[in-house]
Motif scaffolding. Structure first.
Motif, PDB file in Angstrom:
ATOM      1  N   ILE A 112       0.636  -1.135   0.026  1.00  0.00           N
ATOM      2  CA  ILE A 112       0.055  -0.003   0.139  1.00  0.00           C
ATOM      3  C   ILE A 112       0.926   1.202   0.173  1.00  0.00           C
ATOM      4  O   ILE A 112       0.697   2.174  -0.750  1.00  0.00           O
ATOM      5  CB  ILE A 112      -0.943  -0.106   1.215  1.00  0.00           C
ATOM      6  N   LEU A 113       1.818   1.087   0.874  1.00  0.00           N
ATOM      7  CA  LEU A 113       2.972   2.425   0.812  1.00  0.00           C
ATOM      8  C   LEU A 113       3.533   2.611  -0.166  1.00  0.00           C
ATOM      9  O   LEU A 113       3.787   3.888  -0.789  1.00  0.00           O
ATOM     10  CB  LEU A 113       3.794   2.166   2.050  1.00  0.00           C
ATOM     11  N   ILE A 114       4.147   1.475  -0.999  1.00  0.00           N
ATOM     12  CA  ILE A 114       4.628   1.598  -2.445  1.00  0.00           C
ATOM     13  C   ILE A 114       3.392   2.213  -3.426  1.00  0.00           C
ATOM     14  O   ILE A 114       4.117   3.105  -4.189  1.00  0.00           O
ATOM     15  CB  ILE A 114       5.242   0.137  -2.920  1.00  0.00           C
ATOM     16  N   GLU A 115       2.280   1.892  -3.544  1.00  0.00           N
ATOM     17  CA  GLU A 115       1.552   2.423  -4.321  1.00  0.00           C
ATOM     18  C   GLU A 115       1.388   3.872  -3.934  1.00  0.00           C
ATOM     19  O   GLU A 115       0.771   4.837  -4.778  1.00  0.00           O
ATOM     20  CB  GLU A 115       0.262   1.720  -4.015  1.00  0.00           C
ATOM     21  N   LYS A 116       1.378   4.314  -2.714  1.00  0.00           N
ATOM     22  CA  LYS A 116       1.048   5.691  -2.348  1.00  0.00           C
ATOM     23  C   LYS A 116       2.310   6.526  -2.561  1.00  0.00           C
ATOM     24  O   LYS A 116       2.234   7.768  -2.319  1.00  0.00           O
ATOM     25  CB  LYS A 116       0.703   5.595  -0.737  1.00  0.00           C
ATOM     26  N   GLY A 117       3.407   6.045  -3.205  1.00  0.00           N
ATOM     27  CA  GLY A 117       4.520   6.622  -3.742  1.00  0.00           C
ATOM     28  C   GLY A 117       5.743   6.602  -2.530  1.00  0.00           C
ATOM     29  O   GLY A 117       7.033   7.367  -2.913  1.00  0.00           O
ATOM     30  N   ILE A 118       5.854   5.532  -1.716  1.00  0.00           N
ATOM     31  CA  ILE A 118       7.025   5.506  -1.102  1.00  0.00           C
ATOM     32  C   ILE A 118       8.291   4.576  -1.689  1.00  0.00           C
ATOM     33  O   ILE A 118       7.742   3.577  -2.327  1.00  0.00           O
ATOM     34  CB  ILE A 118       6.977   4.798   0.372  1.00  0.00           C
ATOM     35  N   GLU A 119       9.300   5.324  -1.973  1.00  0.00           N
ATOM     36  CA  GLU A 119      10.084   4.728  -3.074  1.00  0.00           C
ATOM     37  C   GLU A 119      11.361   4.109  -2.301  1.00  0.00           C
ATOM     38  O   GLU A 119      12.187   3.349  -3.087  1.00  0.00           O
ATOM     39  CB  GLU A 119      10.434   5.711  -4.056  1.00  0.00           C
ATOM     40  N   ASP A 120      11.713   4.526  -1.315  1.00  0.00           N
ATOM     41  CA  ASP A 120      12.932   3.930  -0.412  1.00  0.00           C
ATOM     42  C   ASP A 120      12.763   2.524  -0.098  1.00  0.00           C
ATOM     43  O   ASP A 120      12.109   2.081   0.824  1.00  0.00           O
ATOM     44  CB  ASP A 120      13.394   5.011   0.565  1.00  0.00           C
ATOM     45  N   THR A 121      13.665   1.758  -0.707  1.00  0.00           N
ATOM     46  CA  THR A 121      13.378   0.225  -0.386  1.00  0.00           C
ATOM     47  C   THR A 121      13.754   0.017   1.033  1.00  0.00           C
ATOM     48  O   THR A 121      13.423  -0.855   1.576  1.00  0.00           O
ATOM     49  CB  THR A 121      14.219  -0.539  -1.296  1.00  0.00           C
ATOM     50  N   LYS A 122      14.817   0.772   1.509  1.00  0.00           N
ATOM     51  CA  LYS A 122      15.144   0.739   2.996  1.00  0.00           C
ATOM     52  C   LYS A 122      13.988   0.668   3.881  1.00  0.00           C
ATOM     53  O   LYS A 122      13.849   0.025   4.785  1.00  0.00           O
ATOM     54  CB  LYS A 122      16.539   1.203   3.546  1.00  0.00           C
ATOM     55  N   VAL A 123      13.408   1.804   3.687  1.00  0.00           N
ATOM     56  CA  VAL A 123      12.153   2.275   4.501  1.00  0.00           C
ATOM     57  C   VAL A 123      11.068   1.140   4.381  1.00  0.00           C
ATOM     58  O   VAL A 123      10.707   0.821   5.419  1.00  0.00           O
ATOM     59  CB  VAL A 123      11.694   3.637   4.079  1.00  0.00           C
ATOM     60  N   ILE A 124      10.927   0.780   3.041  1.00  0.00           N
ATOM     61  CA  ILE A 124       9.880  -0.167   2.938  1.00  0.00           C
ATOM     62  C   ILE A 124      10.098  -1.638   3.771  1.00  0.00           C
ATOM     63  O   ILE A 124       9.544  -2.368   4.453  1.00  0.00           O
ATOM     64  CB  ILE A 124       9.813  -0.749   1.595  1.00  0.00           C
ATOM     65  N   GLU A 125      11.494  -1.928   3.826  1.00  0.00           N
ATOM     66  CA  GLU A 125      11.895  -3.130   4.505  1.00  0.00           C
ATOM     67  C   GLU A 125      11.776  -3.002   5.939  1.00  0.00           C
ATOM     68  O   GLU A 125      11.497  -3.929   6.579  1.00  0.00           O
ATOM     69  CB  GLU A 125      13.510  -3.435   4.054  1.00  0.00           C
ATOM     70  N   ALA A 126      11.918  -1.701   6.424  1.00  0.00           N
ATOM     71  CA  ALA A 126      11.881  -1.521   7.837  1.00  0.00           C
ATOM     72  C   ALA A 126      10.477  -1.625   8.154  1.00  0.00           C
ATOM     73  O   ALA A 126      10.309  -2.224   9.349  1.00  0.00           O
ATOM     74  CB  ALA A 126      12.430  -0.091   8.221  1.00  0.00           C
ATOM     75  N   ILE A 127       9.400  -1.242   7.404  1.00  0.00           N
ATOM     76  CA  ILE A 127       8.062  -1.466   7.804  1.00  0.00           C
ATOM     77  C   ILE A 127       7.783  -2.612   7.836  1.00  0.00           C
ATOM     78  O   ILE A 127       6.752  -3.168   8.571  1.00  0.00           O
ATOM     79  CB  ILE A 127       7.153  -0.430   6.784  1.00  0.00           C
TER      80      ILE A 127
END
Length: 213
Positions: A17-32
């Motif tokens: 969902i966060l990627i779809e909303k525009g979060i691009e930093d893969t390190k942040v996504i992995e932390a989530i």
């Protein structure tokens, strides 16, 4: 409560969902994906943990919306071993995400109720900030300044000058500025006296208050 395969699956869905909303930093996504957000909520509210929304945690505070946590973390551009000051520990969820990103975190909370709760909760969770402080976030933490980054997790009516002063050259301050609604604002310190400012749209935060302990 435990962290199960089902919870991890829900975090993966939240990350999408966060990627779809525009979060691009893969390190942040992995932390989530790695931080078990349901453990930061009362067990009776577990069903709300992986929805992309804020939720009350007591003391008139909230656990921030996952998108907001991800957005602020992305703006901060955390590198391994960066020294980060967090203003507003709250539930500790943002603290945990910063630690997952490899930051060394100093975190300040003004509400003694939440500070005491986290003093017990953090060791159980294996959350190890460099220091958790009960104090006034407007003043920052000059004892350990300058910082690579400063993140403010409450709405500030003005930008506190001590926070700007406590940034390293090249350091980043991520702060929501405003009274009713806040504009997410990034300051990058270019020199002793020069700061670059960028604004990133409207968000909604609980207020950053002074001298409430």
């Amino acid at each position: 409560m435990k962290d199960t395969l089902k919870h991890r699956g829900k975090r993966n869905l939240l990350a999408n969902i966060l990627i779809e909303k525009g979060i691009e930093d893969t390190k942040v996504i992995e932390a989530i994906k790695k931080v078990p957000r349901h453990l930061f909520l009362d067990s009776s509210f577990e069903d709300h943990a992986y929805q992309d929304k804020a939720f009350p945690i007591g003391a008139e505070q909230t656990i921030s919306q996952p998108y907001t946590v991800a957005f602020q973390s992305q703006l901060l551009e955390v590198k391994q071993n960066d020294v980060i000051l967090e203003i507003g520990t709250g539930s500790g969820y943002q603290t945990a995400v910063l630690l997952q990103l490899g930051a060394r975190v100093y975190t300040i909370e003004r509400q003694s109720q939440l500070f005491k709760k986290n003093k017990l909760f953090f060791p159980k969770m294996g959350i190890r900030p460099k220091k958790a402080i009960l104090g006034d976030g407007y003043k920052g933490y000059p004892e350990e300044a300058p910082f690579d980054g400063i993140i403010v997790t409450a709405g500030a009516p003005i930008v506190p000058k001590p926070l700007l002063a406590q940034l390293k050259i090249g350091g980043r301050l991520v702060i929501p500025v405003g009274v009713e609604d806040q504009i997410m604002t990034l300051f990058v310190r270019k020199s002793e006296l020069e700061f670059e400012k960028q604004e990133f749209g409207s968000f909604k935060f609980v207020p950053l208050l002074e001298n409430k302990n």
